[in-house]
Design an enzyme around this catalytic site. Sequence first.
Site, PDB file in Angstrom:
ATOM      1  N   ARG A 236       0.866  -1.184   0.000  1.00  0.00           N
ATOM      2  CA  ARG A 236       0.000   0.000   0.000  1.00  0.00           C
ATOM      3  C   ARG A 236       0.899   1.230   0.000  1.00  0.00           C
ATOM      4  O   ARG A 236       1.962   1.228   0.651  1.00  0.00           O
ATOM      5  CB  ARG A 236      -0.901   0.032   1.238  1.00  0.00           C
ATOM      6  CG  ARG A 236      -2.115  -0.913   1.191  1.00  0.00           C
ATOM      7  CD  ARG A 236      -3.145  -0.508   0.135  1.00  0.00           C
ATOM      8  NE  ARG A 236      -4.308  -1.377   0.093  1.00  0.00           N
ATOM      9  CZ  ARG A 236      -4.431  -2.471  -0.669  1.00  0.00           C
ATOM     10  NH1 ARG A 236      -3.431  -2.831  -1.476  1.00  0.00           N
ATOM     11  NH2 ARG A 236      -5.543  -3.175  -0.650  1.00  0.00           N
ATOM     12  N   GLU A 265      -3.118   8.098  -3.986  1.00  0.00           N
ATOM     13  CA  GLU A 265      -3.413   7.188  -5.087  1.00  0.00           C
ATOM     14  C   GLU A 265      -4.776   7.551  -5.668  1.00  0.00           C
ATOM     15  O   GLU A 265      -5.738   7.620  -4.899  1.00  0.00           O
ATOM     16  CB  GLU A 265      -3.428   5.757  -4.555  1.00  0.00           C
ATOM     17  CG  GLU A 265      -3.398   4.731  -5.645  1.00  0.00           C
ATOM     18  CD  GLU A 265      -3.096   3.333  -5.112  1.00  0.00           C
ATOM     19  OE1 GLU A 265      -3.980   2.493  -5.259  1.00  0.00           O
ATOM     20  OE2 GLU A 265      -2.007   3.120  -4.546  1.00  0.00           O
ATOM     21  N   HIS A 284      -1.480   0.496  -9.695  1.00  0.00           N
ATOM     22  CA  HIS A 284      -2.076  -0.494  -8.775  1.00  0.00           C
ATOM     23  C   HIS A 284      -2.713  -1.642  -9.565  1.00  0.00           C
ATOM     24  O   HIS A 284      -3.935  -1.825  -9.556  1.00  0.00           O
ATOM     25  CB  HIS A 284      -3.114   0.174  -7.861  1.00  0.00           C
ATOM     26  CG  HIS A 284      -3.358  -0.596  -6.586  1.00  0.00           C
ATOM     27  ND1 HIS A 284      -3.719  -0.008  -5.403  1.00  0.00           N
ATOM     28  CD2 HIS A 284      -3.289  -1.925  -6.325  1.00  0.00           C
ATOM     29  CE1 HIS A 284      -3.866  -0.932  -4.463  1.00  0.00           C
ATOM     30  NE2 HIS A 284      -3.608  -2.103  -4.995  1.00  0.00           N
TER      31      HIS A 284
HETATM   32  C1  GLV Z   1      -5.050  -5.116  -3.961  1.00  0.00           C
HETATM   33  O1  GLV Z   1      -4.267  -4.238  -3.655  1.00  0.00           O
HETATM   34  C2  GLV Z   1      -5.682  -5.940  -2.979  1.00  0.00           C
HETATM   35  O2  GLV Z   1      -5.558  -5.655  -1.778  1.00  0.00           O
HETATM   36  O3  GLV Z   1      -6.351  -6.912  -3.373  1.00  0.00           O
END
Ligand code: GLV
Length: 326
Positions: A236, A265, A284
């Site tokens: 994260r 983000e 991401h």
């Molecule tokens: C993606 O970042 C997830 O947590 O599935």
Amino acid sequence: MKRPRVFVTRLIPGEGLAAVRAHCQADIWPGELPPPRQEILQRVAGVDGILSLLTDSIDGAVMDAAGPRLKVISNYAVGFDNVHIAQATARGIPVGNTPGVLTDTTADFAFALLMAAARRVADGDRFTRAGRWKTWGPMLLLGQDITGATLGLIGFGRIGQGMARRAQGFDMKVLYHDPDRQDDRFGARAVDLDSLLRRSDFVSLHVPLTTETHHLVNANALSRMKPTAILINTARGGVVDSEALYHALKTDQIAGAALDVTEPEPIPADHPLLELDNVIIAPHMASASVATRGKMARMAAANLIAGLEGERLPHCVNPQVYAETP
Ligand code: GLV
Ligand code: GLV
């Protein structure tokens, strides 16, 4: 009997959505962008369940806006820092996530970022497209070797261990730091954070975002890394202090970074990090394979439907809610 009402905050792959539609009266947000906060607060009023994405903040205010019928929150992600778990537990609401199915897909991408940063794949592509490829060059675009290098894993859960397994194929030395795990496996050795930072050629993050891991990689941590080291973040964005990272990359305190997650983000197009050539930033997408996103959708639907039926969620992050039920 009336079908339960649910709010689904985005279109998810059909294999999950079909099950939700068959079972529920579903309000599905059709936008490409997440529903604005106000929309969430309005649309959840009176629902029995919420299927959320990591882009949606599901806190106590949303749970209250839903009201007393709310029986389940199913998050379409393995991470669940966007859901206020304590608030859900206090209300007796189980929260589901999608672990396991995305482990290999995410580890594949983390390893791809590691290799791309080490061997300057994005740099090379930019170089070619800019028309700068004039000849083969003995000193052109030199990077770091992966084979035989030391990989430091901060967090040794499913995805961290997936990285260790991949690293074995590259004869890497693997160190990990994880306060919750001490059982060395896949050739990895537990070390303290300081020696991991000092010894690793690649430092890869695999921890959830919590108050303990927020800005775990700050100026101090970066200052302990090798000048040739590369940081990889597929966890994260909030685990890394972006400003400190910018400074470390700008002043060559570390050699590079490859990020799939950022803070904030999405990262704004004019963010200083995007001016640097020694950073790769992906939007991401580590779990983004056709098959895996389909499996996540099925799992999120299964959690949602189990919760609506008063059954235990197949994957529940706050099982304490069940201990309280007689
Ligand atoms: C993606 O970042 C997830 O947590 O599935
Ligand atoms: C996530 O699946 C993890 O435990 O790393």
